[in-house]
Design an enzyme around this catalytic site. Structure first.
Site, PDB file in Angstrom:
ATOM      1  N   LYS A 141       1.223  -1.115   0.045  1.00 28.08           N
ATOM      2  CA  LYS A 141      -0.117   0.190   0.128  1.00 28.08           C
ATOM      3  C   LYS A 141       0.951   1.681   0.017  1.00 28.08           C
ATOM      4  CE  LYS A 141      -2.361   2.033   3.481  1.00 28.08           C
ATOM      5  NZ  LYS A 141      -1.595   3.616   2.874  1.00 28.08           N
TER       6      LYS A 141
ATOM      7  N   GLU B 120      10.249   0.389  10.743  1.00 23.55           N
ATOM      8  CA  GLU B 120      10.985   1.545  10.184  1.00 23.55           C
ATOM      9  C   GLU B 120      10.449   2.929  10.869  1.00 23.55           C
ATOM     10  OE1 GLU B 120      12.561   4.583   9.432  1.00 23.55           O
ATOM     11  OE2 GLU B 120      12.845   4.208   7.665  1.00 23.55           O
TER      12      GLU B 120
ATOM     13  N   CYS C 278      12.622  10.911   7.911  1.00 23.33           N
ATOM     14  CA  CYS C 278      12.990   9.898   9.521  1.00 23.33           C
ATOM     15  C   CYS C 278      13.808  10.077  10.229  1.00 23.33           C
ATOM     16  CB  CYS C 278      12.456   8.864   9.140  1.00 23.33           C
ATOM     17  SG  CYS C 278      13.265   7.762   7.812  1.00 23.33           S
TER      18      CYS C 278
ATOM     19  N   GLU D  78       9.386  14.576  17.443  1.00 26.85           N
ATOM     20  CA  GLU D  78       9.796  14.702  16.193  1.00 26.85           C
ATOM     21  C   GLU D  78       9.045  16.137  14.461  1.00 26.85           C
ATOM     22  OE1 GLU D  78       8.868  11.132  13.196  1.00 26.85           O
ATOM     23  OE2 GLU D  78      10.535  11.417  12.431  1.00 26.85           O
TER      24      GLU D  78
END
Ligand code: NAI
Ligand code: MG
Length: 499
Positions: free
Chosen positions: A193, A268, A302, A399
């Site tokens: 996806k 991840e 990331c 983040e």
């Protein structure tokens, strides 16, 4: 009059975008969603609709899994060498379509064309080629057991079956390549996806996968959002593994949901990576390295070096140099040759980063440059450097996933313990950077940092052969290199009595 620097749209991109809603790729065919539902995908440089895309739900996921199961019976019997040839063929087709893939990733995500042409697409091609080479090198071993000389024991590395893969929007093509290459090399079939913000290159790749001649159903590509399409993949009882890249929040959800049939998982996730500049660094490298560390891909990375620790002795100079460079970065639409920094991917991301810009000011930080989102059209946020930051502020802990760096001075002279403690004082552990010309210090710091990747005198370097993944709440499992094969194979021990 200034010469136009706009990129001319590749006719293949034009053709791809025209026509009706982009269809799902199931069992080697392009099909509409059973529900008939579609969703728009937006050009973040203009906020305009680029295309409509079919939205898969549980029914389409079921069809994709059935196709992948049928294909597994075929694919797991294809010889390693032939699997390698097909992957290599796919990489060749990607090379022939490099410009179209680059433009589509730029249109859908917003990232500068100079990056998609020179980083995203070439790295993706190399990745597929790298794993094409692995297909013939996945072995078990003969084990020298102590039971009896007439007992032969050996292992086989077998594929898992149908694997589900869910990818984010920050590197749409590259994340697809990271996911499918290792899985296919090891003999699995895939239900992937794409992210709802960036479905286009995945569907373009579906055409190349078809053209390369992969048996139908070996790769199935679905478009759709997380709670609907993604959750149906995660819950599916016959999917054996989920590989996920995205937020830590959704990673935790996936871990809980995967318990239903004890799927293997690899995650991840997010990061708040420290990048440490010591006073003995080579500043001709450290300054551009710190800029690349945070502003590459508009900071939507990331492993972005978002906590910049700079030694007090050099802090003012480093910050002055960084500001002067960063304020000259040319921001604009990704499809302009001269653009160095593009828009953020979506209004959601624009709002999220804007929230942190406000929050930073409220908490008492000072925006040395940037600090205010730009007005539309498009989701532009300028490069921002926050000073007067403390380790406790939310801009230094959470983040942000945007072009925002928090600069944090440190002061200890010979002792590095304090800055290491501060660097490690985070729930994340994806990556870290170190800038020093002292080789002993470089290694000592690299060993002490709690992170899956440490870059010394470089940042954001990637290669298909080098493992990548997180410590702590940045996830687990390693993509790339031989390590990724462990995610996509299971080991069988065979005992054979020769008596
Ligand atoms: P997200 O984690 O929600 O989305 C990533 C992928 O997961 C997408 O394909 C999405 O459709 C899917 N997903 C979402 N909810 C799901 C569910 N319940 N079940 C299965 N799949 C699901 O990330 P989002 O909302 O796009 O971004 C939010 C924040 O996450 C960002 O601001 C950033 O901090 C972080 N993020 C980190 C990434 C990384 O590379 N580690 C990539 C994208 C986002
Ligand atoms: Mg989300």
């Amino acid at each position: 009059m200034a010469e136009s620097t706009a990129v001319k749209l590749d006719p293949r991109v034009q053709q791809f975008l025209e026509g009706g809603p982009k269809r799902l790729f199931i069992g080697g065919e392009f099909v509409e969603a059973e529900s008939g539902k579609t969703f728009p995908t937006i050009n973040p440089a203009t906020s305009e609709v680029l295309a409509h895309v079919c939205e898969a739900d549980q029914t389409d996921v079921e069809l994709a899994v059935q196709a992948a199961e049928r294909a597994f019976a075929v694919w797991s019997k294809v010889s390693p060498s032939d699997r390698g040839k097909l992957l290599w063929k796919l990489a060749d087709l990607m090379e022939a379509n490099l410009e179209a893939l680059a433009q589509l990733d730029t249109l859908d995500n917003g990232k500068p064309i100079r990056e998609t042409r020179h980083a995203d697409v070439p790295l993706s091609i190399e990745h597929i080629r790298y794993y094409a080479g692995w297909t013939t090198k996945i072995h078990g071993e003969v084990i020298n057991n102590s039971v009896s000389p007439n007992m032969l024991t050996y292992t086989r590395r077998e594929p898992l079956g149908v694997v589900g893969q869910i990818i984010p929007w920050n590197f749409p093509l590259l994340m697809l390549s990271w996911k499918i290459a290792a899985a296919l090399a090891a003999g699995n079939t895939v239900v992937l996806k794409s992210a709802e913000q960036t479905p286009l290159t995945a569907l373009y790749m579906a055409h190349l996968i078809q053209e390369a001649g992969f048996p139908g159903g070996v790769v199935n590509i679905l478009s759709g959002d997380g709670p609907n399409t993604g959750a149906a993949i995660v819950k599916h009882p016959r999917i054996r593994k989920i590989a996920f890249t995205g937020s830590t929040e959704v990673g935790k959800l996936i871990m809980r949901e995967s318990a239903s049939n004890l799927k293997c998982i690899s995650l991840e996730l997010g990061g708040k990576s420290p990048n440490i500049i010591f006073p003995d660094a080579d500043f001709t490298k450290a300054v551009p390295g710190a800029l690349l560390g945070i502003f590459f891909n508009q900071g939507q990375v990331c492993c972005a070096g978002s906590r910049l620790f700079v030694h007090k002795k050099v802090y003012d100079n480093v910050l002055a140099d960084m500001s002067s460079y960063a304020s000259k970065l040319k921001q604009g639409p990704g499809l302009d040759h001269s653009t160095e920094i593009g828009p953020l991917v979506s209004d959601e991301q624009y709002n999220r980063v804007s929230y942190y810009l406000n929050k930073g000011r409220e908490e008492g930080a000072n925006a040395l440059i940037g600090g205010k989102p730009l007005d539309g059209p498009g989701y532009f946020v300028p490069p921002t450097i926050f000073t007067d930051v403390s380790d406790e502020m939310s801009i230094a802990r959470e983040e942000i996933f945007g072009p925002v760096v928090t600069a944090l001075p440190f002061s200890d002279e010979d002792q590095i313990a304090d800055v290491i403690r501060r660097a490690n004082d985070t729930e994340y552990g994806l990556a870290a950077g170190v800038w020093t010309t002292d080789v002993k210090k470089a290694h000592r710091v690299a060993h002490a940092l709690e992170a899956g990747t440490v870059w010394v005198n470089c940042y954001n370097s990637f290669d298909a052969s080098v493992p990548f993944g997180g410590y702590k709440q940045s996830g687990f499992g390693r993509e790339n290199g031989s390590y990724a094969l462990e995610l996509y194979t299971q080991v069988k021990a065979v005992w054979m009595n020769l008596d």
